[in-house]
Design a protein around this motif. Structure first.
Motif, PDB file in Angstrom:
ATOM      1  N   TRP A 426     105.695 -24.596  42.157  1.00 47.85           N
ATOM      2  CA  TRP A 426     105.684 -23.415  42.894  1.00 47.85           C
ATOM      3  C   TRP A 426     106.074 -23.699  44.099  1.00 47.85           C
ATOM      4  O   TRP A 426     104.187 -24.121  45.697  1.00 47.85           O
ATOM      5  CB  TRP A 426     105.117 -22.128  42.979  1.00 47.85           C
ATOM      6  CG  TRP A 426     105.853 -21.330  43.853  1.00 47.85           C
ATOM      7  CD1 TRP A 426     105.556 -20.445  44.661  1.00 47.85           C
ATOM      8  CD2 TRP A 426     107.162 -20.442  43.174  1.00 47.85           C
ATOM      9  NE1 TRP A 426     105.807 -19.383  45.368  1.00 47.85           N
ATOM     10  CE2 TRP A 426     107.576 -19.506  44.249  1.00 47.85           C
ATOM     11  CE3 TRP A 426     108.035 -20.469  42.123  1.00 47.85           C
ATOM     12  CZ2 TRP A 426     108.168 -18.818  43.970  1.00 47.85           C
ATOM     13  CZ3 TRP A 426     109.546 -19.621  42.411  1.00 47.85           C
ATOM     14  CH2 TRP A 426     109.411 -18.135  43.462  1.00 47.85           C
ATOM     15  N   LEU A 427     106.663 -23.890  46.039  1.00 47.90           N
ATOM     16  CA  LEU A 427     106.830 -24.217  47.239  1.00 47.90           C
ATOM     17  C   LEU A 427     107.010 -22.845  47.574  1.00 47.90           C
ATOM     18  O   LEU A 427     108.250 -21.675  48.070  1.00 47.90           O
ATOM     19  CB  LEU A 427     107.624 -25.168  47.274  1.00 47.90           C
ATOM     20  CG  LEU A 427     107.223 -26.547  46.546  1.00 47.90           C
ATOM     21  CD1 LEU A 427     108.689 -27.267  47.244  1.00 47.90           C
ATOM     22  CD2 LEU A 427     106.240 -27.070  46.663  1.00 47.90           C
ATOM     23  N   SER A 428     105.616 -22.742  48.300  1.00 48.81           N
ATOM     24  CA  SER A 428     105.961 -21.051  49.230  1.00 48.81           C
ATOM     25  C   SER A 428     107.183 -21.274  50.027  1.00 48.81           C
ATOM     26  O   SER A 428     106.941 -22.655  50.888  1.00 48.81           O
ATOM     27  CB  SER A 428     104.340 -20.819  49.606  1.00 48.81           C
ATOM     28  OG  SER A 428     104.046 -20.366  48.479  1.00 48.81           O
ATOM     29  N   LEU A 429     107.266 -20.704  51.766  1.00 47.28           N
ATOM     30  CA  LEU A 429     108.607 -20.988  52.425  1.00 47.28           C
ATOM     31  C   LEU A 429     107.421 -20.676  53.757  1.00 47.28           C
ATOM     32  O   LEU A 429     107.395 -18.905  53.564  1.00 47.28           O
ATOM     33  CB  LEU A 429     109.671 -20.225  52.277  1.00 47.28           C
ATOM     34  CG  LEU A 429     110.594 -19.624  50.952  1.00 47.28           C
ATOM     35  CD1 LEU A 429     112.051 -19.068  51.256  1.00 47.28           C
ATOM     36  CD2 LEU A 429     110.560 -21.592  50.698  1.00 47.28           C
ATOM     37  N   LEU A 430     107.271 -21.487  54.778  1.00 48.08           N
ATOM     38  CA  LEU A 430     106.238 -20.876  55.376  1.00 48.08           C
ATOM     39  C   LEU A 430     107.283 -20.530  56.930  1.00 48.08           C
ATOM     40  O   LEU A 430     107.659 -22.054  57.351  1.00 48.08           O
ATOM     41  CB  LEU A 430     104.836 -22.213  55.521  1.00 48.08           C
ATOM     42  CG  LEU A 430     104.171 -22.275  54.948  1.00 48.08           C
ATOM     43  CD1 LEU A 430     103.167 -23.710  55.170  1.00 48.08           C
ATOM     44  CD2 LEU A 430     103.435 -21.387  53.990  1.00 48.08           C
ATOM     45  N   SER A 431     106.762 -19.649  58.252  1.00 51.49           N
ATOM     46  CA  SER A 431     107.967 -19.570  59.082  1.00 51.49           C
ATOM     47  C   SER A 431     107.371 -19.602  59.831  1.00 51.49           C
ATOM     48  O   SER A 431     107.080 -19.815  61.570  1.00 51.49           O
ATOM     49  CB  SER A 431     107.673 -17.659  59.297  1.00 51.49           C
ATOM     50  OG  SER A 431     106.678 -17.064  59.297  1.00 51.49           O
ATOM     51  N   THR A 546     111.325 -22.539  68.525  1.00 51.19           N
ATOM     52  CA  THR A 546     111.462 -21.127  68.116  1.00 51.19           C
ATOM     53  C   THR A 546     110.950 -20.474  67.412  1.00 51.19           C
ATOM     54  O   THR A 546     109.950 -20.392  66.640  1.00 51.19           O
ATOM     55  CB  THR A 546     113.371 -20.685  68.028  1.00 51.19           C
ATOM     56  OG1 THR A 546     113.417 -21.206  66.570  1.00 51.19           O
ATOM     57  CG2 THR A 546     114.166 -21.407  68.419  1.00 51.19           C
ATOM     58  N   PRO A 547     110.364 -18.964  67.864  1.00 55.15           N
ATOM     59  CA  PRO A 547     109.784 -17.846  67.400  1.00 55.15           C
ATOM     60  C   PRO A 547     110.209 -17.485  65.386  1.00 55.15           C
ATOM     61  O   PRO A 547     111.214 -17.644  65.671  1.00 55.15           O
ATOM     62  CB  PRO A 547     109.484 -16.472  68.132  1.00 55.15           C
ATOM     63  CG  PRO A 547     110.015 -17.272  69.337  1.00 55.15           C
ATOM     64  CD  PRO A 547     110.848 -18.672  69.301  1.00 55.15           C
ATOM     65  N   GLU A 548     109.215 -18.487  64.804  1.00 62.53           N
ATOM     66  CA  GLU A 548     109.526 -17.860  63.613  1.00 62.53           C
ATOM     67  C   GLU A 548     110.671 -18.913  62.723  1.00 62.53           C
ATOM     68  O   GLU A 548     111.178 -18.795  60.958  1.00 62.53           O
ATOM     69  CB  GLU A 548     109.837 -16.293  63.338  1.00 62.53           C
ATOM     70  CG  GLU A 548     109.234 -15.274  63.345  1.00 62.53           C
ATOM     71  CD  GLU A 548     107.773 -15.281  62.353  1.00 62.53           C
ATOM     72  OE1 GLU A 548     108.407 -15.079  61.836  1.00 62.53           O
ATOM     73  OE2 GLU A 548     106.918 -14.685  62.908  1.00 62.53           O
ATOM     74  N   LEU A 549     110.762 -19.588  63.374  1.00 64.65           N
ATOM     75  CA  LEU A 549     111.592 -20.993  63.310  1.00 64.65           C
ATOM     76  C   LEU A 549     112.984 -19.637  62.918  1.00 64.65           C
ATOM     77  O   LEU A 549     113.882 -20.202  61.956  1.00 64.65           O
ATOM     78  CB  LEU A 549     110.897 -21.539  61.543  1.00 64.65           C
ATOM     79  CG  LEU A 549     110.433 -22.159  62.597  1.00 64.65           C
ATOM     80  CD1 LEU A 549     109.449 -23.085  61.076  1.00 64.65           C
ATOM     81  CD2 LEU A 549     109.862 -23.368  63.315  1.00 64.65           C
ATOM     82  N   THR A 550     113.442 -19.347  63.926  1.00 69.29           N
ATOM     83  CA  THR A 550     115.515 -18.639  63.749  1.00 69.29           C
ATOM     84  C   THR A 550     115.476 -18.144  64.974  1.00 69.29           C
ATOM     85  O   THR A 550     114.952 -18.455  65.960  1.00 69.29           O
ATOM     86  CB  THR A 550     114.613 -17.186  63.520  1.00 69.29           C
ATOM     87  OG1 THR A 550     113.868 -17.205  62.208  1.00 69.29           O
ATOM     88  CG2 THR A 550     116.213 -16.670  63.239  1.00 69.29           C
ATOM     89  N   MET A 551     116.911 -18.537  64.702  1.00 75.04           N
ATOM     90  CA  MET A 551     117.268 -19.035  66.086  1.00 75.04           C
ATOM     91  C   MET A 551     119.420 -18.053  64.836  1.00 75.04           C
ATOM     92  O   MET A 551     119.524 -18.457  64.202  1.00 75.04           O
ATOM     93  CB  MET A 551     118.813 -20.024  66.357  1.00 75.04           C
ATOM     94  CG  MET A 551     117.823 -20.759  66.897  1.00 75.04           C
ATOM     95  SD  MET A 551     118.466 -22.215  67.336  1.00 75.04           S
ATOM     96  CE  MET A 551     119.378 -22.097  68.547  1.00 75.04           C
ATOM     97  N   ASP A 552     119.446 -16.704  66.268  1.00 75.52           N
ATOM     98  CA  ASP A 552     120.193 -15.567  66.059  1.00 75.52           C
ATOM     99  C   ASP A 552     120.788 -15.380  66.750  1.00 75.52           C
ATOM    100  O   ASP A 552     120.678 -13.952  67.893  1.00 75.52           O
ATOM    101  CB  ASP A 552     120.066 -14.448  64.986  1.00 75.52           C
ATOM    102  CG  ASP A 552     120.340 -13.286  64.073  1.00 75.52           C
ATOM    103  OD1 ASP A 552     122.115 -14.079  64.201  1.00 75.52           O
ATOM    104  OD2 ASP A 552     120.192 -12.148  63.624  1.00 75.52           O
ATOM    105  N   GLN A 553     122.324 -15.681  67.412  1.00 78.87           N
ATOM    106  CA  GLN A 553     122.815 -15.962  68.370  1.00 78.87           C
ATOM    107  C   GLN A 553     124.477 -16.072  68.824  1.00 78.87           C
ATOM    108  O   GLN A 553     124.742 -16.870  67.357  1.00 78.87           O
ATOM    109  CB  GLN A 553     122.149 -16.560  69.719  1.00 78.87           C
ATOM    110  CG  GLN A 553     121.673 -18.093  69.521  1.00 78.87           C
ATOM    111  CD  GLN A 553     121.162 -18.750  70.797  1.00 78.87           C
ATOM    112  OE1 GLN A 553     120.066 -18.756  70.567  1.00 78.87           O
ATOM    113  NE2 GLN A 553     122.024 -19.547  71.258  1.00 78.87           N
TER     114      GLN A 553
END
Length: 1079
Positions: A426-431, A546-553
Motif C-alpha cells: 500500500w503506497l500512501s499519497l504525500l503532498s 507549488t504548495p501542496e503540489l497543486t496548480m488550480d488556475q
C-alpha cells in the motif's frame, strides 16, 4: 359463479366442474389450419431453397446449429429470470427453511453491521407503479423525440409498449460506514432486480420491431452523502456508483432476439455493461448536488485513496488442463493470470507447460474506495481455442491498507487445487516532495519482468473547461476535445459539440516515474483530430515548486486565439511506502531455506577511516555501509515435525470392506516456501522426526500451513490440515504440543516450534554447537547455529571489458550450496547495488563466504573469499569495510557488511557458574537454560484439572497489535470438558466483549464433533484502541451444539475476564478454568 380469472384452489375447497368449451366458428378453425400449414412450410422451405439453388447441406446444418444455440440460450435466460422472480417472492420462506436446516443464526445476526431494510422495500413496492408512470412519460415525451431528432433513419421510431412490471427493485442489505470521515455518510446498498419489465420499440420505416422482456441486475451500489451541512437539506450532494461491475442479464424480444445467439449474447451484454460502467462504475461517479455554490468537481473526481503495488510472483500446484488421451494421462497447463481492480485490468505473460509457474511481474493500480474495492486474480490455461479456467482469488484492499504490506500465498477457489503467491504494498499519497528523491532511489532497486518501472508519483488532472477557442472555417463553432499526453501515455476527453467554450469536467490520472524529467502536453483539437485549436505544455518541475503540489488556475493556450484559455487543476502526489514496511525486491523461491531479499538504502557520506591492512580508499568515499534500518531484522523459525497419531486409513481393500493403512507425508508452507517430509509406508501413527528452518520477516498476518496426504500412485489422498499464526509463535517463542487435524474425522500432529532469539554472544556459540552435534534427524538436517546477513553496497575501481567499454556488473554471493545474485547495474566501474541477503550457517568456524563479480554473469571482474571465523573476531560479530578483490586491478575493492547472529535455542543447556550454590568444587553441572512455563501438558497421561468440580479449561490468547492498531482474541483449544451426553459433546466457543449493547463484538468458533478436548485455533480481530481494549470485559461461553428439539444440556462452562488484568502487549497463550452452570 366465480370470476373467470380465479385460480384453482381459491374457492374454499369446493370443486366446480368446468363448463364445456363452445365450438370454434368455422372461420377461426380455417385460420388455425392455415397457420399450422404456414409453419410447416416455413420449416421445409429453407431446405427446399438450399437444394434448388445448389447450396451445400452444411449451410443448412450451420443455420440449424445457430437456431438451436439461440433457442438454448433463450430458454436458459427465461429460466434464470423466472427463478430469480420466484426466489424474491418467496424470500422469507427460503430464509426460514435454511435457518432451521442449518441451525444457525440469520446473516443479520452474524453480521449486525449489514441491515435488512424491509421498510424501504415496502416503500419501493408501493411506489413502483408510479415510478413506472414517470419512466413511461420520460421515454415517450423526452427520450423518443430526442432519438428521432438525432438521425434521419430514426424519424419513425416509437415506443409501442412501456411496462416496468410488478416486480420492484429490492435492497437486499444496507451497510453504513461512518467511522472514516465525520463529514460524510457512506452507504453500501446491495441491489437485486429480477423484473418483468417489457419495453417494445418499432421503426415503421424499416418494419423493424425490437424490445426487452425481463431484466436481471445485481450489484453493490455505494451512496455517499457529503458534505454534511448545518442547513436544510443537511446534505450538500449525493454521489453514487457501483464499486464493481454489476451482473446483468437481458431477455431480448423482436429483432433483438438475434442478440441471444451464443457469442452475440455475451458481446451485447458486455457493450451495455460498458455503457453503464462509463457512468456508474468506479472511477466514474454520478453526483447530484442538492445546494448551490458547491464544488461538484471535487465530489465527482476526488483524489484516489492510495495506490497498491502488486507483485505477481508465482503459483503452485495448478490443475493440469492439457491432458492426453481424453484425460487418461495428466499433462500440464500453460498458465497466465488476469488481475482486476475495478476497471483496471492487467494480463501476465503465459508460462508454457508448467503447473508451478513463476511470473515475477509487477503492476500498479489506483484505489479509489476502501473499504469496498477488491483485487481479483483469475488464472487461465492458454489454449488455441478457448482458455481453461484454473481458479480465482479475491483480496479486500482494505486489508492491504491496514497491513501496508501483505506477502502471502492465497488458495485458488472453484478448483480442486492451486495457490498463487502475491506481494501487495500500500503506497500512501504525500503532498510534499521532501521524500521524492528517496522514493526514486528505492525504485531503482526494484526489478521485475514488466516493461514499466515502478512509479514515484501519480498525477491527477481535472480538465474543467476552455474559453474563446478559435472558430472553424466559415465561422462555424468547433466541436472541441482534448488530448492529454505524458511521455508515452495519451488520454482523450469527451467531445463537446458545436461550441467554442466547451465544458468537459473530465478527470485523468497518470503514473509518473520521475517528475523532474516529464512534462504535461495538452492538445485541444476539433472532433476530426485534424484541426488544432490550441496547445499547452506544463513541466512537472513547476508543480514541484507549488504548495501542496497543486496548480488550480486558467492557462493561456499556445497556437490559438489571443483570448483562448483553458482551466485545469493539476495535483501531484508522491507514492510512499512507510518505513516500517520498506519495499523489497521479490526474489524467486530458493531450493534451500533462506531466500535472498534485495533492499534499498540511502547513502550518506561519512568521515574516511582507513581500515588496517587495506589500501586506504579515497577520502571522498564512505568508509562504512549505510544499510536500510530493516537490515538484519529477520528471524529464524525452527519446525520440528515429530509424529502423528490416529490418521485416517485411505488404502482400503474390497471397496472399503477391509480397512488398510495410509502412506502419510506432510507439506509445510510458510512465507512462500514449501517443505515436504518423506513418506512413511503403511502407518497410521507415523514418526518423522524431521527438522526444517526458515528465515522470516516479522510481517503481520503470516500463517504456517500444514497439510497431510496419503501417497498414492495416481492422486494423493487428503489426510487433514491445520494453520498456525506466526505472531503467536513469535510471542511465545516456544511450542511443544499436539494439533488436531481439520476437515477429517480423526488425526493429530505433534510439533515442536521455536522462534530462535538472535544474539551476538560468542561464548554461547560453543554451547549451541555442542548441543547441535548431539541431535539427529531422519532428514539428515544439521541445525543451524547462526544466521549470516550480508549487505552489498558498492564496488570501486573495477577493470574495463576486453573491448574497452565499462562493464555491466552483477555480484554473486555464495555460501556452501546457496547462492544469491544482485541486480545488474548500468555500465560503470563503480557500480552500486544496495542489496541485502541472508544465509543459515551450520558452523561459522568452518564455512566461507565467496563473492564473485562479473559482466552480465560472463567475464569475471574479480572475487574475494571471507572465512566466517574472521567475523567471529570482529566487535559485535559485524564486519563492515572495504575489501580488496582478487583477479582484478590493485585498486579494485568492494564495500559490504557481514553481520553474524547466533541462534540461541532454548533447548540447549548452559553451565552453572563456579560460584553458584550447590556446585561441587568447580565441577560444572548441566542444567536447562530455560523451561517454558506455558508448555501444553494436556496430552500427558497424568493431566488432571486442579478443580475436580470445574467444567474444564479453555486456552486463549488476548493481545493487542501495535502495528495493526487492533485487539485480537485467539481461541486455541479446550480440555477436560464435561460430557453432555453418552457421546460426549459437540463443543464450540462463543464470546462477546462487554459492554456491547448491539452485540457487534459477538463471535463464535466452528463446532467440533464428539470431542471433549477440541482444537479450534481461530483468531478474531477488533478495531479498538489500546485504551478502549483495556476497558472491555471478555464474556466467554463453551457450549454444546444441540438440535432444535434436543434435551441435552447446551452450556458447558463460562469464563469472564477483565482485559485490564492482562498484559495485552505480550499476548501469551494461557489456560483458564471454566465455571459450570449453576441451577
Amino acid at each position: 359463479m366465480p370470476p373467470a380469472d380465479a385460480e384453482p384452489g381459491m374457492s374454499g375447497g369446493t370443486t366446480i366442474a368446468a363448463p364445456a368449451l363452445p365450438s370454434q366458428p368455422p372461420g377461426e378453425r380455417a385460420l388455425s389450419v392455415l397457420w399450422s400449414f404456414a409453419k410447416c412450410l416455413g420449416a421445409v422451405l429453407p431446405v427446399y431453397l438450399a437444394g434448388y439453388y445448389g447450396f451445400s447441406i452444411s449451410v443448412v446444418l450451420f443455420a440449424l446449429m445457430i437456431y438451436m444455440g439461440w433457442k438454448h440460450s433463450r430458454l436458459e435466460k427465461v429460466t434464470r429470470l423466472k427463478f430469480s422472480m420466484y426466489l424474491q417472492e418467496n424470500e422469507r420462506a427460503f430464509t426460514t427453511e435454511k435457518a432451521f436446516r442449518t441451525k444457525r443464526d440469520s446473516p443479520w445476526d452474524n453480521f449486525p453491521d449489514v441491515e435488512k431494510v424491509e421498510w424501504l422495500n415496502k416503500i419501493l413496492q408501493q411506489a413502483w407503479p408510479f415510478i413506472g408512470q414517470y419512466l413511461e412519460k420520460l421515454l415517450l415525451e423526452t427520450i423518443a423525440p430526442a432519438i428521432r431528432a438525432s438521425s434521419i433513419h430514426l424519424q419513425t421510431l416509437s415506443f409501442t409498449k412501456v411496462n416496468i412490471g410488478d416486480k420492484a427493485l429490492k435492497v437486499v442489505g444496507v451497510k453504513a460506514h461512518t467511522e472514516h470521515d465525520k463529514r460524510q455518510v457512506m452507504l453500501d446498498l446491495n441491489l437485486s432486480y429480477a423484473g418483468d419489465v417489457e419495453i417494445n420499440v418499432e421503426i415503421k420505416k424499416y418494419f423493424c420491431k425490437a424490445g426487452v422482456k425481463g431484466v436481471q441486475l445485481h450489484g453493490k451500489l455505494r451512496v455517499i452523502l457529503e458534505p454534511l451541512i448545518g442547513d436544510v437539506p443537511l446534505v450538500g450532494a449525493i454521489t453514487m456508483f457501483f464499486i464493481r461491475r454489476p451482473k446483468l442479464d437481458i431477455n431480448w424480444t423482436g429483432l433483438t432476439n438475434l442478440l441471444d445467439i451464443p457469442g452475440l449474447n455475451a458481446i451485447s451484454d458486455t457493450m451495455i455493461m460498458d455503457a453503464i460502467a462509463s457512468h456508474l462504475v468506479l472511477p466514474n461517479r454520478l453526483t447530484i448536488p442538492l445546494v448551490a455554490d458547491l464544488h461538484v468537481a471535487q465530489l465527482r473526481s476526488p483524489l484516489p485513496r492510495g495506490v497498491v503495488r502488486i507483485h505477481l510472483l508465482e503459483a503452485e500446484d495448478l490443475t493440469a488442463k492439457d491432458t492426453v488421451i481424453k484425460g487418461l494421462i495428466d499433462g500440464k497447463s500453460d498458465p497466465y493470470a488476469v488481475l482486476r481492480v475495478g476497471t483496471q485490468i492487467f494480463t501476465s505473460h503465459h508460462v508454457d507447460s508448467n503447473l508451478n509457474p513463476q511470473w515475477r511481474e509487477m503492476y500498479e493500480v489506483i484505489v479509489h474506495e476502501v473499504p469496498g474495492q477488491e483485487l481479483e486474480v483469475e488464472v487461465f490455461d492458454k489454449d488455441p481455442d478457448q482458455d481453461d479456467f484454473l481458479g480465482r482469488v479475491k483480496v479486500d484492499l482494505d486489508i492491504v491498507k491496514k497491513a501496508r504490506v501483505v506477502d502471502d500465498w492465497f488458495n485458488l477457489s472453484d478448483v480442486p487445487s492451486g495457490s498463487v503467491h502475491l506481494r501487495l504494498e500500500w503506497l500512501s499519497l504525500l503532498s510534499s516532495a521532501d521524500r521524492l528523491s528517496e522514493v526514486i532511489q528505492k525504485n531503482q532497486n526494484l526489478s521485475t519482468k514488466t516493461a514499466d518501472p515502478p512509479s514515484a508519483a501519480i498525477l491527477a488532472i481535472y480538465l474543467d473547461q476552455a474559453h474563446a477557442l478559435p472558430m472553424r472555417k466559415g465561422n462555424k463553432d468547433p466541436s472541441p476535445m482534448a488530448q492529454i499526453s505524458i511521455q508515452d501515455a495519451t488520454k482523450e476527453s469527451k467531445t463537446c459539440y458545436g461550441t467554442n467554450s466547451p465544458v468537459w469536467e473530465d478527470a485523468f490520472t497518470f503514473f509518473i516515474q520521475d517528475p523532474s524529467k516529464q512534462d504535461i502536453d495538452i492538445q485541444v483539437k476539433d472532433d476530426d483530430r485534424a484541426l488544432s485549436l490550441g496547445s499547452l505544455s506544463i513541466p512537472l518541475t513547476r508543480i514541484l515548486a507549488t504548495p501542496e503540489l497543486t496548480m488550480d488556475q486558467w492557462f493561456q493556450l499556445e497556437n490559438s486565439g489571443s483570448a483562448s484559455r483553458i482551466y485545469v487543476k493539476v495535483v501531484l502526489r508522491v507514492l510512499w511506502l512507510n518505513d516500517d514496511a520498506t519495499p523489497t525486491t521479490p526474489s524467486p523461491r530458493p531450493s534451500a531455506p533462506g531466500p535472498g531479499m534485495g533492499q534499498g538504502g540511502i547513502t550518506s557520506e561519512l568521515n574516511p577511516m582507513g581500515p588496517g591492512g587495506l589500501a586506504k580508499p579515497q577520502s571522498t568515499r564512505p568508509q562504512q555501509t549505510t544499510p536500510d534500518p530493516e537490515f538484519a531484522t529477520e528471524g529464524v523459525l525452527r519446525i520440528h515435525l515429530v509424529e502423528a497419531q490416529n490418521l485416517i486409513a485411505k488404502d482400503n481393500f474390497m471397496g472399503g470392506m477391509v480397512k488398510g493403512k495410509s502412506d502419510p507425508y506432510v507439506k509445510i508452507r510458510v512465507a512462500g516456501i514449501t517443505f515436504r517430509s518423506h513418506t512413511i509406508k503403511e502407518n497410521l501413527n507415523p514418526v518423522w522426526n524431521e527438522l526444517y528452518e526458515v528465515i522470516l520477516t516479522q510481517l503481520p498476518g503470516q500463517e504456517i500451513q500444514f497439510e497431510l496426504f496419503d501417497k498414492d500412485i495416481d492422486q494423493d489422498d487428503f489426510l487433514g490440515r491445520f494453520k498456525l499464526n506466526l505472531r503467536e509463535i513469535i510471542s511465545a517463542q516456544f511450542f511443544d504440543t499436539w494439533y488436531t487435524l481439520n476437515d477429517v474425522k480423526s488425526g493429530r500432529v505433534h510439533l515442536v516450534l521455536e522462534w530462535l532469539p538472535r544474539v551476538a554472544d560468542l561464548p554461547r556459540l560453543e554451547q549451541i554447537l555442542q548441543y547441535q552435534s548431539q541431535q539427529s534427524y531422519h532428514n539428515k538436517v544439521v541445525p543451524s547455529s547462526a544466521v549470516l546477513f550480508v549487505y552489498v553496497e558498492r564496488a570501486h575501481g573495477l577493470p574495463l571489458k576486453k573491448s574497452g567499454k565499462e562493464p555491466k556488473v552483477g555480484a554473486e554471493i555464495i555460501l556452501k550450496s546457496v547462492s544469491h545474485k544482485t541486480k545488474i547495474c548500468e555500465r560503470s566501474t563503480s557500480p552500486r547495488w544496495d542489496e541485502a541477503f541472508h544465509f543459515l550457517v551450520r558452523d561459522p568456524r568452518d564455512e566461507t563466504l565467496t563473492v564473485k563479480l562479473s559482466h552480465c554473469w560472463g567475464q569475471a571482474l574479480g572475487s574475494f573469499t571471507l572465512p566466517l571465523r574472521e567475523v567471529l573476531y570482529e566487535p559485535g560479530l559485524v564486519l563492515d569495510r572495504w575489501l580488496n578483490l582478487d583477479g582484478a586491478l590493485p585498486e579494485s575493492q568492494i564495500l559490504l557488511r557481514a553481520t553474524l547472529k547466533v541462534l540461541d535455542t532454548q533447548l540447549a543447556v548452559c553451565r552453572k557458574a563456579p560460584g553458584d550454590a550447590g556446585s561441587d568444587g568447580g565441577v560444572e553441572e548441566a542444567i536447562p537454560r530455560w523451561v517454558p512455563s506455558h508448555l501444553d501438558l494436556r496430552q500427558r497421561s497424568g493431566f488432571m484439572a486442579d478443580n475436580p468440580n470445574s467444567a474444564g479449561q479453555v486456552k486463549l490468547t488476548a493481545g493487542y497489535s501495535i502495528e495493526e492498531s487492533r485487539l485480537f482474541i485467539t481461541i486455541h483449544s479446550c480440555r477436560a470438558l464435561a460430557a453432555c451426553s453418552k457421546d460426549g459433546a459437540d463443543p464450540y466457543v462463543s464470546f462477546i466483549l462487554l459492554p456491547d449493547k448491539k452485540a457487534t463484538t459477538k463471535r463464535r468458533t466452528a463446532t467440533k464433533k464428539r470431542d471433549l478436548n477440541p482444537e479450534f485455533n481461530e483468531r478474531f480481530d477488533f478495531d479498538f484502541s489500546l485504551e478502549e481494549s483495556t476497558q472491555r470485559r471478555l464474556d466467554l461461553s463453551v457450549k454444546n451444539s444441540v438440535s432444535f428439539m434436543s434435551r441435552e444440556r447446551e452450556l458447558i462452562g463460562k469464563l469472564q475476564l477483565d482485559l485490564d488484568q492482562i498484559d495485552l502487549k505480550t499476548g501469551v497463550p494461557q489456560w483458564y478454568d471454566l465455571v459450570a452452570e449453576t441451577n
